[in-house]
Write an enzyme that holds these catalytic residues in place. Structure first.
Site, PDB file in Angstrom:
ATOM      1  N   PRO A  21     -21.439  10.940  -6.529  1.00 17.72           N
ATOM      2  CG  PRO A  21     -19.229  10.172  -6.573  1.00 17.72           C
ATOM      3  CD  PRO A  21     -20.389  10.515  -7.459  1.00 17.72           C
ATOM      4  CB  VAL A  22     -23.052  13.941  -1.709  1.00 25.37           C
ATOM      5  CG1 VAL A  22     -24.389  13.457  -2.179  1.00 25.37           C
ATOM      6  CG2 VAL A  22     -22.515  13.104  -0.570  1.00 25.37           C
ATOM      7  N   GLY A  27     -17.564  17.806  -5.853  1.00 23.24           N
ATOM      8  CA  GLY A  27     -17.190  18.579  -7.036  1.00 23.24           C
ATOM      9  C   GLY A  27     -17.778  18.046  -8.322  1.00 23.24           C
ATOM     10  CB  SER A  52     -25.808  20.296  -4.396  1.00 22.69           C
ATOM     11  OG  SER A  52     -25.068  21.297  -5.027  1.00 22.69           O
ATOM     12  N   GLY A  90     -21.048  18.032  -8.978  1.00 22.95           N
ATOM     13  CA  GLY A  90     -22.322  18.695  -9.277  1.00 22.95           C
ATOM     14  C   GLY A  90     -23.549  17.997  -8.742  1.00 22.95           C
ATOM     15  CG  ASP A 105     -21.843  23.072 -10.456  1.00 24.68           C
ATOM     16  OD1 ASP A 105     -20.947  23.449 -11.234  1.00 24.68           O
ATOM     17  OD2 ASP A 105     -21.616  22.510  -9.366  1.00 24.68           O
TER      18      ASP A 105
HETATM   19  O1  PMV Z   1     -19.769  22.562  -6.257  1.00 26.90           O
HETATM   20  P1  PMV Z   1     -18.635  22.179  -7.125  1.00 26.90           P
HETATM   21  O2  PMV Z   1     -17.520  21.567  -6.389  1.00 26.90           O
HETATM   22  O3  PMV Z   1     -19.091  21.399  -8.301  1.00 26.90           O
HETATM   23  O4  PMV Z   1     -17.958  23.554  -7.688  1.00 26.90           O
HETATM   24  C1  PMV Z   1     -18.685  24.546  -8.288  1.00 26.90           C
HETATM   25  C2  PMV Z   1     -17.811  25.393  -9.160  1.00 26.90           C
HETATM   26  C3  PMV Z   1     -17.281  26.691  -8.562  1.00 26.90           C
HETATM   27  O5  PMV Z   1     -16.717  27.421  -9.652  1.00 26.90           O
HETATM   28  C4  PMV Z   1     -16.195  26.414  -7.540  1.00 26.90           C
HETATM   29  C5  PMV Z   1     -18.374  27.520  -7.915  1.00 26.90           C
HETATM   30  C6  PMV Z   1     -19.374  28.098  -8.896  1.00 26.90           C
HETATM   31  O6  PMV Z   1     -20.451  28.518  -8.441  1.00 26.90           O
HETATM   32  O7  PMV Z   1     -19.095  28.186 -10.099  1.00 26.90           O
END
Ligand code: PMV
Length: 341
Positions: A120-121, A124, A128, A126, A171
């Site tokens: 799912p986009v 959270g 992207s 990952g 990520d």
């Molecule tokens: O993009 P997400 O929702 O998977 O979050 C990334 C994790 C953060 O710690 C919020 C940002 C980062 O660059 O580590």
């Protein structure tokens, strides 16, 4: 969209078709605090992004996403095909990832790129980063480079910086290497072997959000209240250390309690919201060992650590609280590439 994959739509050339896939992830502990140097713990999950690439005879980048967006980039021009006005922004990160490879290796080539997503986009998990990693790997393969995982990581990180200005890199690291990793901004990643499989339910609020703005809002809060927020960063650092110990000791009750504490720390820096809190409390109220938001927060997803016996009960509680539950397992497989001739 899948017509490029199943061959019913003709590509410019069929010289070579390469594929790469990369996993999504959940962050168990330490998100946001990782941006300020604390360690974070993440696992790769069995949801993947697949990117197929083949070379064109012109210099254009034609990008098709399984989420209903497609178009063609020709230098600064974008010709929209499908997906409305937001298609360009949606496809731009794919273009940037592809160009990071082409530019670094001086390859002036056009490409057809198709992205298929099972993650799912903007939630959270990952997606992207997995798109950047799979795009870099697939483009590298298509133009005949034999990129190492370290090179894929480096090129993808360059691309990720365009998407969100100050990424910690966690990520990208987990999408590249898979498994369970402990990540620190300064030291990079340490893969942790021999971890137990966790019974996890992800609850998706369905609310899209922007990682970059949430990271920025935490930075602002820290600038306003350094003497209050800095101890929380130190607490998150200690918490991730205890979480690794709990995992090594197979002590899932302790791990669950640490996830609960971590949710509290994330709420304190302003990254939870009512919809996430509802899912977290719904999961806890039916016996989840622990529950917290995962990733940037502000919407997106939470995770609940379950016992094998209450996975279904927790999933149902999440659904009743308006979330979409997804049961996931850890995967050891990071980025993978293959060719079709
Ligand atoms: O993009 P997400 O929702 O998977 O979050 C990334 C994790 C953060 O710690 C919020 C940002 C980062 O660059 O580590």
């Amino acid at each position: 969209m899948l017509d490029y994959l199943n061959g019913t739509r003709t590509l410019e050339t069929d010289i070579l078709r390469t594929y790469a896939s990369a996993p999504g992830k959940v962050i168990l502990t330490g998100e946001h605090f990782v941006v300020f140097g604390a360690p974070a713990l993440a696992i790769a999950i069995n949801r993947r992004i697949v990117v197929g690439v083949n070379q064109r005879t012109d210099r254009r980048l034609h990008i098709v996403s399984s989420l209903g967006k497609s178009g063609e980039f020709e230098q600064d021009k974008f010709n929209l095909e499908e997906g409305g006005p937001e298609a360009r922004d949606f496809l731009e990160p794919v273009r940037i990832a592809a160009e990071s490879v082409l530019k670094r290796y001086g390859a002036n080539k056009g490409l057809n790129i198709q992205v298929n997503s099972d993650v799912p986009v903007a939630s959270g998990l990952g997606s992207s980063s997995a798109i950047s990693v799979a795009t870099v790997a697939s483009v590298g393969e298509a133009i005949g480079l034999n990129l190492s995982k370290e090179e894929i990581l480096d090129l993808s990180l360059t691309a990720e910086r365009f998407v969100h200005k100050n990424p910690s890199g966690i990520d990208i690291a987990i999408a590249t290497f898979g498994g369970t990793i402990l990540y620190e901004r300064e030291r990079g990643m340490t893969r942790i072997e021999d971890m137990p499989n966790l019974a996890l339910v992800i609850g998706n609020t369905g609310i899209a959000r922007n990682t970059g703005s949430l990271v920025e809002s935490v930075r602002r809060r820290r600038d306003h209240f350094p003497s209050t927020i800095n101890p929380l960063i130190a607490a998150a650092q200690a918490l991730t250390g205890s979480a690794v110990e709990a995992l090594r000791a197979r002590d899932l009750e302790k791990l669950g309690e640490l996830l609960d504490i971590n949710h509290g720390l994330l709420a304190a820096v302003g990254t939870s919201c009512i919809e996430l809190d509802r899912l977290v409390y719904a999961a806890r109220s039916v016996g989840a060992l622990g529950a917290k938001l995962t990733g940037a927060g502000g919407g997106g997803c939470m995770i609940a650590l379950c016992s094998d016996e209450n996975l279904v009960t927790v999933s149902e509680a999440i659904r009743r609280a308006n979330g979409s539950p997804i049961t996931v397992v850890k995967t050891e497989e990071g980025v993978l590439t293959w060719k079709e001739n």
